[in-house]
Write a protein that holds these residues in place. Structure first.
Motif, PDB file in Angstrom:
ATOM      1  N   ASP A 147      78.168  40.069  25.414  1.00 57.42           N
ATOM      2  CA  ASP A 147      79.676  40.483  25.666  1.00 57.42           C
ATOM      3  C   ASP A 147      80.365  39.258  25.027  1.00 57.42           C
ATOM      4  O   ASP A 147      80.079  38.018  25.226  1.00 57.42           O
ATOM      5  N   GLN A 148      81.214  39.721  24.256  1.00 61.14           N
ATOM      6  CA  GLN A 148      81.820  38.600  23.340  1.00 61.14           C
ATOM      7  C   GLN A 148      82.932  37.831  24.243  1.00 61.14           C
ATOM      8  O   GLN A 148      83.270  36.774  23.810  1.00 61.14           O
ATOM      9  N   HIS A 153      74.538  38.409  28.186  1.00 59.05           N
ATOM     10  CA  HIS A 153      73.675  39.536  27.734  1.00 59.05           C
ATOM     11  C   HIS A 153      74.014  40.848  28.105  1.00 59.05           C
ATOM     12  O   HIS A 153      74.569  41.069  29.472  1.00 59.05           O
ATOM     13  N   LYS A 154      74.151  41.872  27.488  1.00 62.94           N
ATOM     14  CA  LYS A 154      74.585  43.181  27.767  1.00 62.94           C
ATOM     15  C   LYS A 154      73.548  43.939  28.734  1.00 62.94           C
ATOM     16  O   LYS A 154      74.117  44.938  29.297  1.00 62.94           O
ATOM     17  N   PHE A 160      72.458  34.260  28.915  1.00 63.62           N
ATOM     18  CA  PHE A 160      73.584  33.987  28.384  1.00 63.62           C
ATOM     19  C   PHE A 160      73.228  33.411  26.983  1.00 63.62           C
ATOM     20  O   PHE A 160      72.125  32.875  26.859  1.00 63.62           O
ATOM     21  N   ALA A 161      74.174  33.692  26.026  1.00 63.29           N
ATOM     22  CA  ALA A 161      73.831  32.941  24.640  1.00 63.29           C
ATOM     23  C   ALA A 161      75.214  32.589  23.986  1.00 63.29           C
ATOM     24  O   ALA A 161      76.290  33.151  24.296  1.00 63.29           O
ATOM     25  N   LEU A 162      75.045  31.330  23.409  1.00 65.30           N
ATOM     26  CA  LEU A 162      76.233  30.680  22.777  1.00 65.30           C
ATOM     27  C   LEU A 162      75.993  30.133  21.232  1.00 65.30           C
ATOM     28  O   LEU A 162      74.654  29.928  21.109  1.00 65.30           O
ATOM     29  N   GLY A 163      76.870  29.801  20.861  1.00 61.13           N
ATOM     30  CA  GLY A 163      76.657  29.381  19.542  1.00 61.13           C
ATOM     31  C   GLY A 163      76.055  30.126  18.381  1.00 61.13           C
ATOM     32  O   GLY A 163      76.429  31.576  18.586  1.00 61.13           O
ATOM     33  N   LEU A 168      78.416  37.745  17.897  1.00 56.94           N
ATOM     34  CA  LEU A 168      79.700  37.778  18.133  1.00 56.94           C
ATOM     35  C   LEU A 168      80.439  38.045  16.691  1.00 56.94           C
ATOM     36  O   LEU A 168      80.221  37.880  15.673  1.00 56.94           O
ATOM     37  N   PRO A 169      81.850  38.910  17.198  1.00 59.93           N
ATOM     38  CA  PRO A 169      82.448  39.197  15.667  1.00 59.93           C
ATOM     39  C   PRO A 169      83.416  38.089  15.167  1.00 59.93           C
ATOM     40  O   PRO A 169      84.454  37.882  15.001  1.00 59.93           O
TER      41      PRO A 169
END
Length: 172
Positions: A147-148, A153-154, A160-163, A168-169
């Protein structure tokens, strides 16, 4: 970087081709920055007029932010850089010093002879992520399906993910 600088420094004439891949990359401006830095070096050395610079970009504009695109068009014009929009590098023959560039708008492919070729490769998530369940099945690059706004995570609430690995848009 040291080898790139050596190649830029030693080029006195010929054709220099700089490319940016289609798809998200870590810094969308980086493939252009090296072209401008090289052009300025060649200008200061008095050889810019002897070097044909080609900048191959995948998008229909030089930069997605209009105010910056307008400035970059001026920079490219000032250095005499040939900008090929909606185009991408599709193959390289290192032995013959040729690069094939496809114009995605027209479908035409040109073979360019080069004396210096600076290629930014296509980028994607690492294999361990791209082939894992958290990867976004709709992402050809294998980025994590988040989720942006929350980076959660959806499908997997505890992930969770970052970077750069998060789908992401935004630019990477």
């Amino acid at each position: 970087a040291p080898r790139t600088w050596e190649l830029v420094r030693d080029l006195r004439s010929g054709t220099a081709v700089f490319t940016q891949p289609a798809g998200p990359i870590k810094c969308a401006g980086a493939p252009q920055k090296i072209a401008y830095l090289a052009a300025d070096h060649w200008r200061r050395q008095g050889v810019l007029q002897d070097i044909h610079i080609v900048l191959v970009l995948p998008d229909p504009v030089m930069f997605k932010v209009p105010v910056w695109a307008a400035q970059l068009e001026k920079v490219a014009a000032r250095y005499g850089i040939e900008v090929r929009l909606t185009s991408e590098l599709v193959s390289v023959n290192g032995r013959d010093h040729t690069a094939d560039v496809l114009n995605n708008s027209t479908g035409t492919k040109d073979s360019l002879s080069f004396d210096l070729l600076h290629v930014v490769p296509p980028q994607s998530a690492p294999d361990v992520v791209r082939t894992s369940p958290p990867a976004d099945p709709a992402s050809p690059y294998g980025y994590v399906d988040v989720d942006q706004y929350t980076l959660r995570h959806k499908r997997f609430d505890n992930v969770f993910a970052l970077g750069d690995v998060a789908n992401l848009p935004t630019s990477k």
